[in-house]
Design a protein around this motif. Structure first.
Motif, PDB file in Angstrom:
ATOM      1  N   GLY A   1      30.791  33.578  34.374  1.00 46.02           N
ATOM      2  CA  GLY A   1      31.675  34.520  35.047  1.00 46.02           C
ATOM      3  C   GLY A   1      33.135  34.210  34.772  1.00 46.02           C
ATOM      4  N   GLY A   2      34.017  35.117  35.171  1.00 48.30           N
ATOM      5  CA  GLY A   2      35.442  34.936  34.902  1.00 48.30           C
ATOM      6  C   GLY A   2      36.004  33.664  35.496  1.00 48.30           C
ATOM      7  N   ILE A   3      35.737  33.423  36.788  1.00 51.76           N
ATOM      8  CA  ILE A   3      36.219  32.200  37.428  1.00 51.76           C
ATOM      9  C   ILE A   3      35.429  31.004  36.924  1.00 51.76           C
ATOM     10  CG2 ILE A   3      36.407  30.972  39.622  1.00 51.76           C
ATOM     11  CD1 ILE A   3      37.031  33.624  40.973  1.00 51.76           C
TER      12      ILE A   3
ATOM     13  N   GLU B   1      33.905  30.435  34.088  1.00 50.97           N
ATOM     14  CA  GLU B   1      34.286  30.026  32.733  1.00 50.97           C
ATOM     15  C   GLU B   1      35.579  29.226  32.747  1.00 50.97           C
ATOM     16  OE1 GLU B   1      35.724  32.010  28.493  1.00 50.97           O
ATOM     17  OE2 GLU B   1      34.433  33.167  29.841  1.00 50.97           O
TER      18      GLU B   1
ATOM     19  N   VAL C   1      40.975  37.814  42.387  1.00 50.77           N
ATOM     20  CA  VAL C   1      41.222  37.241  41.065  1.00 50.77           C
ATOM     21  C   VAL C   1      40.804  38.265  40.018  1.00 50.77           C
ATOM     22  CG1 VAL C   1      40.598  35.380  39.462  1.00 50.77           C
ATOM     23  CG2 VAL C   1      40.823  34.895  41.907  1.00 50.77           C
TER      24      VAL C   1
ATOM     25  N   THR D   1      39.041  39.323  37.043  1.00 50.03           N
ATOM     26  CA  THR D   1      37.909  38.935  36.219  1.00 50.03           C
ATOM     27  C   THR D   1      37.366  40.219  35.576  1.00 50.03           C
ATOM     28  OG1 THR D   1      36.283  39.295  37.987  1.00 50.03           O
ATOM     29  CG2 THR D   1      37.337  37.107  37.891  1.00 50.03           C
TER      30      THR D   1
ATOM     31  N   THR E   1      36.843  42.858  38.128  1.00 56.93           N
ATOM     32  CA  THR E   1      37.993  43.444  38.829  1.00 56.93           C
ATOM     33  C   THR E   1      39.084  43.906  37.861  1.00 56.93           C
ATOM     34  OG1 THR E   1      38.962  41.232  39.116  1.00 56.93           O
ATOM     35  CG2 THR E   1      37.610  42.081  40.912  1.00 56.93           C
ATOM     36  N   ARG E   2      38.761  43.932  36.586  1.00 57.51           N
ATOM     37  CA  ARG E   2      39.727  44.317  35.562  1.00 57.51           C
ATOM     38  C   ARG E   2      40.286  45.719  35.810  1.00 57.51           C
ATOM     39  NH1 ARG E   2      43.514  42.597  32.885  1.00 57.51           N
ATOM     40  NH2 ARG E   2      42.257  40.705  32.640  1.00 57.51           N
TER      41      ARG E   2
ATOM     42  N   PRO F   1      42.050  33.663  36.774  1.00 59.20           N
ATOM     43  CA  PRO F   1      41.063  32.584  36.783  1.00 59.20           C
ATOM     44  C   PRO F   1      41.684  31.200  36.584  1.00 59.20           C
ATOM     45  CG  PRO F   1      40.187  34.453  35.573  1.00 59.20           C
ATOM     46  CD  PRO F   1      41.630  34.781  35.899  1.00 59.20           C
TER      47      PRO F   1
END
Length: 255
Positions: free
Chosen positions: A19-21, A23, A193, A195, A198-199, A223
């Motif tokens: 995931g974004g966070i 990673e 955040v 990611t 949520t882009r 992130p």
């Protein structure tokens, strides 16, 4: 004084590592010296993250697929890590999901799905790795909470808020129960955040402005903003810190 933030020689598992966070946290752990095991259900995705960590940190990272909601799957992950490294020093539970539904109509099958990942998954990962840490006499666990674990929010987030509140109390309860075993249990509490999930907010100037205006520091989190807190909680620098949540939120929860 030694560099108490170094993670050299440490073995770290990051669940939700694709995931974004997740990673960003996995990469940060690798850059600061840990050998990182990246895990999620998506083998292809975690292979890419492991390769990136190895390339950018110079420390070897491996990918092992596992489902945090399945005890046998998590036990297999632990067994594989022990077979390769012989120990587990750090567990970062970075997995999580949100299903937004109107509270009057919230389908219980969606309620169960979000609790299954965010709450049950956190507990399974903690107890499976925690048993190894107990045998070692030490270990550091960092769970993924949220500002929504202590502050409610509109927009169909009742389920998400409830799960993060549960993660907060799992963290505190385990910190108390496992302190005699040398296991520290803390949490990371982000605000919004950016990611992949949520882009769309960052890409919409009106939406981005709305969310940023609610944050005292005037911007939405990234992130990489999350990395420092997790390095601290995983390292010897936080050797006397347990049962705490660090809110990386641009000052949001100060109000």
């Amino acid at each position: 004084m030694k560099d108490i933030f170094k993670l050299d020689g440490k073995i770290a598992i990051v669940t939700g590592g694709a995931g974004g966070i997740g990673e960003a946290l996995a990469l940060g752990l690798g850059i600061h010296g840990a050998a990182v095991v990246v895990s999620s259900r998506n083998q292809e995705a975690i292979e890419k993250v492991a390769q990136k960590i190895t390339r950018e940190s110079g420390n070897n990272a491996i990918a092992i697929a596992a489902d945090v909601t399945d005890e046998a799957s998590m036990q297999n992950l632990v067994d594989e890590v022990l077979k390769k490294y012989g120990k587990i020093d750090i567990l970062v539970n970075a997995m999580g999901m949100n299903i937004k539904r109107d509270a009057f109509e919230y389908p219980m099958e969606d309620w169960d799905k979000i609790f299954n990942v965010n709450v049950k998954g956190t507990m399974i990962a903690c107890k499976t790795v925690g048993r190894v840490m107990k045998n070692q006499g030490k270990g550091a666990i960092v769970n993924l909470s949220s500002v929504r674990g202590i502050r409610g929010y509109t927009g169909g987030n009742t389920g998400y808020c409830a799960t993060k509140g549960a993660v907060e109390l799992i963290t505190k309860a385990l910190a108390l129960e496992w302190a005699p075993s040398g296991i520290r249990v803390n949490a990371l509490g982000p605000a919004l955040v950016i990611t992949p999930g949520t882009r769309h907010i960052a890409d919409n100037p009106e939406l981005a402005k709305k969310y940023a205006s609610a944050v005292p520091m005037g911007r939405i989190g990234l992130p990489e903003d999350m990395v420092g807190a997790v390095i601290y909680l995983a390292s010897d620098a936080a050797g006397f810190v347990s049962g705490q949540t660090i809110y990386v939120d641009g000052g949001l929860t100060a109000a």
